[in-house]
Enzyme design. Structure first.
Site, PDB file in Angstrom:
ATOM      1  N   LEU A  18     -36.841  45.771 -31.332  1.00  0.00           N
ATOM      2  CA  LEU A  18     -37.687  46.540 -30.580  1.00  0.00           C
ATOM      3  C   LEU A  18     -39.170  46.682 -31.319  1.00  0.00           C
ATOM      4  O   LEU A  18     -40.213  46.502 -30.720  1.00  0.00           O
ATOM      5  CB  LEU A  18     -37.333  48.143 -30.421  1.00  0.00           C
ATOM      6  CG  LEU A  18     -38.167  49.033 -29.897  1.00  0.00           C
ATOM      7  CD1 LEU A  18     -38.479  48.660 -28.337  1.00  0.00           C
ATOM      8  CD2 LEU A  18     -37.641  50.507 -29.572  1.00  0.00           C
ATOM      9  N   ALA A  67     -34.361  52.006 -38.217  1.00  0.00           N
ATOM     10  CA  ALA A  67     -32.959  52.642 -38.085  1.00  0.00           C
ATOM     11  C   ALA A  67     -31.940  51.953 -39.021  1.00  0.00           C
ATOM     12  O   ALA A  67     -32.528  50.805 -38.967  1.00  0.00           O
ATOM     13  CB  ALA A  67     -32.304  52.890 -36.799  1.00  0.00           C
ATOM     14  N   TYR A  68     -30.830  52.726 -39.236  1.00  0.00           N
ATOM     15  CA  TYR A  68     -29.761  51.773 -40.097  1.00  0.00           C
ATOM     16  C   TYR A  68     -29.079  51.701 -38.595  1.00  0.00           C
ATOM     17  O   TYR A  68     -28.193  52.500 -38.147  1.00  0.00           O
ATOM     18  CB  TYR A  68     -29.087  52.779 -40.992  1.00  0.00           C
ATOM     19  CG  TYR A  68     -27.618  51.806 -41.552  1.00  0.00           C
ATOM     20  CD1 TYR A  68     -27.786  51.540 -43.027  1.00  0.00           C
ATOM     21  CD2 TYR A  68     -26.594  51.739 -41.051  1.00  0.00           C
ATOM     22  CE1 TYR A  68     -26.946  51.002 -43.535  1.00  0.00           C
ATOM     23  CE2 TYR A  68     -25.431  50.863 -41.461  1.00  0.00           C
ATOM     24  CZ  TYR A  68     -25.762  50.660 -42.774  1.00  0.00           C
ATOM     25  OH  TYR A  68     -24.479  50.135 -43.454  1.00  0.00           O
ATOM     26  N   TYR A 132     -22.304  55.668 -37.501  1.00  0.00           N
ATOM     27  CA  TYR A 132     -23.609  55.277 -37.155  1.00  0.00           C
ATOM     28  C   TYR A 132     -24.179  56.375 -35.990  1.00  0.00           C
ATOM     29  O   TYR A 132     -25.189  57.079 -35.926  1.00  0.00           O
ATOM     30  CB  TYR A 132     -23.679  54.074 -36.422  1.00  0.00           C
ATOM     31  CG  TYR A 132     -24.760  53.576 -35.466  1.00  0.00           C
ATOM     32  CD1 TYR A 132     -26.366  53.460 -36.114  1.00  0.00           C
ATOM     33  CD2 TYR A 132     -24.729  53.396 -34.076  1.00  0.00           C
ATOM     34  CE1 TYR A 132     -27.221  53.258 -35.151  1.00  0.00           C
ATOM     35  CE2 TYR A 132     -25.719  53.221 -33.433  1.00  0.00           C
ATOM     36  CZ  TYR A 132     -27.108  53.043 -33.900  1.00  0.00           C
ATOM     37  OH  TYR A 132     -28.168  52.511 -33.069  1.00  0.00           O
TER      38      TYR A 132
END
Length: 290
Positions: A18, A67-68, A132
């Site tokens: 993204l 993010a992870y 997650y």
């Protein structure tokens, strides 16, 4: 707020799928001055650095795309996922609240348990099945608590011409093998990261800021199996695709069986037109082949 007449936009996770699509979308938009920060420039696992780094840029808008995202690996690295997905989001939201900065943060369909049989809207009950999803949900909750005017966009099954993703993996496997197996009992909708990037730009470029949680994925629904078959057919490959159940392909992290997102709210609030997933997939594969 920045002193110049241009609005400043800061993007975290600039080298993700993204993030790279956002770079393309914002590149020629002269009304914005953009800063794209990768994990070296803004290490989200070093919580104490987040405020000082953001202070250097003093953005009007932050698009928190970092993010992870290694879903299976998160099961064995829960503390790192917690830092990046929850605690970093907490710090970014706190910075935005203190500095009157507008925030768009990206979240995930993995906040849901997959037990629904109807498209999930923003008020549907959350119950993550994996680390997650848990850490992303905690990030959402921190943003909602500290910055009620922040925008959270949940998305699903993201792919792009950039980075590693399902479409590029299938492209490779379908051209190398005579037969592959793909899970057919997980239902959702793919999201072309370029479409999501354009929707985010439209929100920031409009005068219609309205905080809250929103859902965004491409229109229509698919299983991973249907997704793979469509990739094969567009590429005109001969590989046989076999449908299998989730139990035949065990993974470290459990996935929701059904996570189709209802997009009514984002379409109505920001007058966003969302393309159908097959047409976006065709566009992305055309871009890659060109």
């Amino acid at each position: 707020m920045s002193p110049s007449s241009k609005k400043t936009v800061l993007v975290t996770g600039s080298t993700g799928q993204l993030g790279l699509e956002l770079q393309d979308v914002f590149r020629n938009q002269v009304q914005f001055e953009c800063f794209f920060l990768d994990r070296k420039q803004l290490p989200l696992d070093q919580i104490n650095l987040i405020h000082p780094v953001l202070d250097m840029y003093q953005p009007d808008y932050i698009i928190h795309a970092g993010a992870y995202t290694a879903v299976d690996l998160a099961e064995s690295e829960p503390l790192l996922a917690e830092k990046i997905n929850h605690l970093a989001s907490d710090q970014i939201a706190e910075y935005c609240a203190i500095n009157d900065t507008k925030l768009i943060a990206i979240s995930t369909d993995y906040v849901f348990n997959g037990q629904s049989s109807l498209p999930l809207d923003e008020d549907s009950a959350t119950e993550p099945l994996n680390v997650y999803g848990e850490t992303k949900l905690k990030g959402e909750q921190a943003i909602n608590r500290l910055l009620p005017d922040g925008i959270i966009i949940r998305t699903s099954w993201v792919y792009s011409k950039y980075g590693k993703n399902f479409v590029k993996t299938m492209q490779r496997l379908l051209s190398e093998r005579d037969q592959i197996q793909v899970i057919s009992d997980q239902i959702g909708s793919p999201t072309y990261a370029k479409d999501l990037a354009e929707a985010i730009f439209q929100i920031i470029d409009s005068d219609k800021w309205q905080g809250g949680i929103y859902h965004y994925s491409n229109e229509g629904q698919a299983s991973w199996y249907e997704f793979a078959v469509t990739i094969r057919d567009i590429l005109n490959l001969q590989c046989q695709v076999l449908a299998i159940g989730s139990e035949e392909y065990p993974t470290a992290a459990q996935r929701p069986k059904y996570s189709l997102l209802d997009k009514t709210k984002i379409k109505n609030t920001f007058e966003i037109n969302i393309p159908e997933w097959k047409s976006s997939l065709q566009k992305m594969l055309n871009e890659v082949s060109n």
